[in-house]
Design a protein around this motif. Structure first.
Motif, mmCIF file in Angstrom:
data_model
loop_
_atom_site.group_PDB
_atom_site.id
_atom_site.type_symbol
_atom_site.label_atom_id
_atom_site.label_comp_id
_atom_site.label_asym_id
_atom_site.label_seq_id
_atom_site.Cartn_x
_atom_site.Cartn_y
_atom_site.Cartn_z
ATOM 1 N N TRP A 13 0.801 -1.212 0.000
ATOM 2 C CA TRP A 13 0.000 0.000 0.000
ATOM 3 C C TRP A 13 0.841 1.273 0.000
ATOM 4 N N ARG A 43 -4.844 11.855 2.190
ATOM 5 C CA ARG A 43 -5.709 10.689 2.410
ATOM 6 C C ARG A 43 -5.105 9.792 3.501
ATOM 7 N N SER A 44 -5.977 9.112 4.206
ATOM 8 C CA SER A 44 -5.541 8.276 5.330
ATOM 9 C C SER A 44 -4.812 7.015 4.863
ATOM 10 N N ASP A 45 -3.977 6.485 5.733
ATOM 11 C CA ASP A 45 -3.306 5.225 5.445
ATOM 12 C C ASP A 45 -4.335 4.120 5.219
ATOM 13 N N GLU A 46 -5.447 4.182 5.923
ATOM 14 C CA GLU A 46 -6.492 3.165 5.780
ATOM 15 C C GLU A 46 -7.053 3.142 4.360
ATOM 16 N N LEU A 47 -7.186 4.309 3.745
ATOM 17 C CA LEU A 47 -7.671 4.355 2.367
ATOM 18 C C LEU A 47 -6.706 3.617 1.442
ATOM 19 N N TRP A 48 -5.399 3.906 1.570
ATOM 20 C CA TRP A 48 -4.399 3.263 0.711
ATOM 21 C C TRP A 48 -4.324 1.768 0.997
ATOM 22 N N GLN A 49 -4.446 1.387 2.248
ATOM 23 C CA GLN A 49 -4.446 -0.027 2.617
ATOM 24 C C GLN A 49 -5.649 -0.733 1.997
ATOM 25 N N GLY A 50 -6.794 -0.080 2.031
ATOM 26 C CA GLY A 50 -8.003 -0.659 1.446
ATOM 27 C C GLY A 50 -7.890 -0.829 -0.057
#
Length: 174
Positions: A13, A43-50
């Motif tokens: 990610w 953008r949040s790390d969670e967005l890229w991880q998703g």
């Protein structure tokens, strides 16, 4: 130069984020993308991880990358599935090839993978692949035409500049 074309893996990610930020920092990003570098960087790390997890799972948004022999990522294309249009279709977005990888055939390989994935879908069965090209991006438009994409006649205002137009192009199932 040879590339391995494949979906992003979940653990990659951070590399996906770096490639997207590089795309948005490119001088043609002004006409090629609807997101700014500042927006993407925030953008949040969670967005890229998703996004990376979706790609590894074969779900959308699905990001294909071109990995060179040295492990560097030379470019990407993102595939979305749209079932709310007049026909089931995929939508190619986020097309980017790093400057040093341009002219190597990487863009063509990325498109082949995205289009092949589109035709392999069973639910929905995709009738066409579409994309939008900015009126000032003649190089991209010529490339898309060389791949068999044709204009539909549909246009839309550029979300960043309502005075500018984007044109829809499609590749129909053969």
């Amino acid at each position: 130069m040879a590339y391995v074309i494949r979906p992003v893996k979940a653990e990659e990610w951070q590399r996906l984020k770096e490639l997207r930020l590089a795309a948005l920092a490119d001088p043609v990003a002004r006409v090629a993308f609807n997101e700014t570098l500042e927006e993407a960087a925030g953008r949040s790390d969670e967005l890229w991880q998703g996004r990376a997890a979706c790609s590894e799972a074969g779900a959308v948004p699905l990001t294909f990358i071109g990995e060179a022999a040295d492990g560097r990522w030379g470019g990407m294309v993102v595939v979305l599935v749209e079932t709310d249009e007049e026909v089931p279709q995929t939508h190619l977005v986020g097309v980017f090839v790093r400057r040093e990888h341009r002219g190597t055939g990487l863009a063509r390989e990325l498109f082949r993978a995205a289009i092949a994935w589109s035709w392999e879908l069973a639910d929905p069965v995709v009738e066409r692949v579409r994309l939008w090209v900015h009126e000032e991006n003649g190089r991209a438009e010529a490339f898309y035409r060389a791949l068999g994409f044709v204009e539909t006649g549909r246009t839309d205002a550029d979300p960043k500049d309502p005075a500018a137009l984007e044109r829809e192009m499609v590749l129909k199932r053969g």
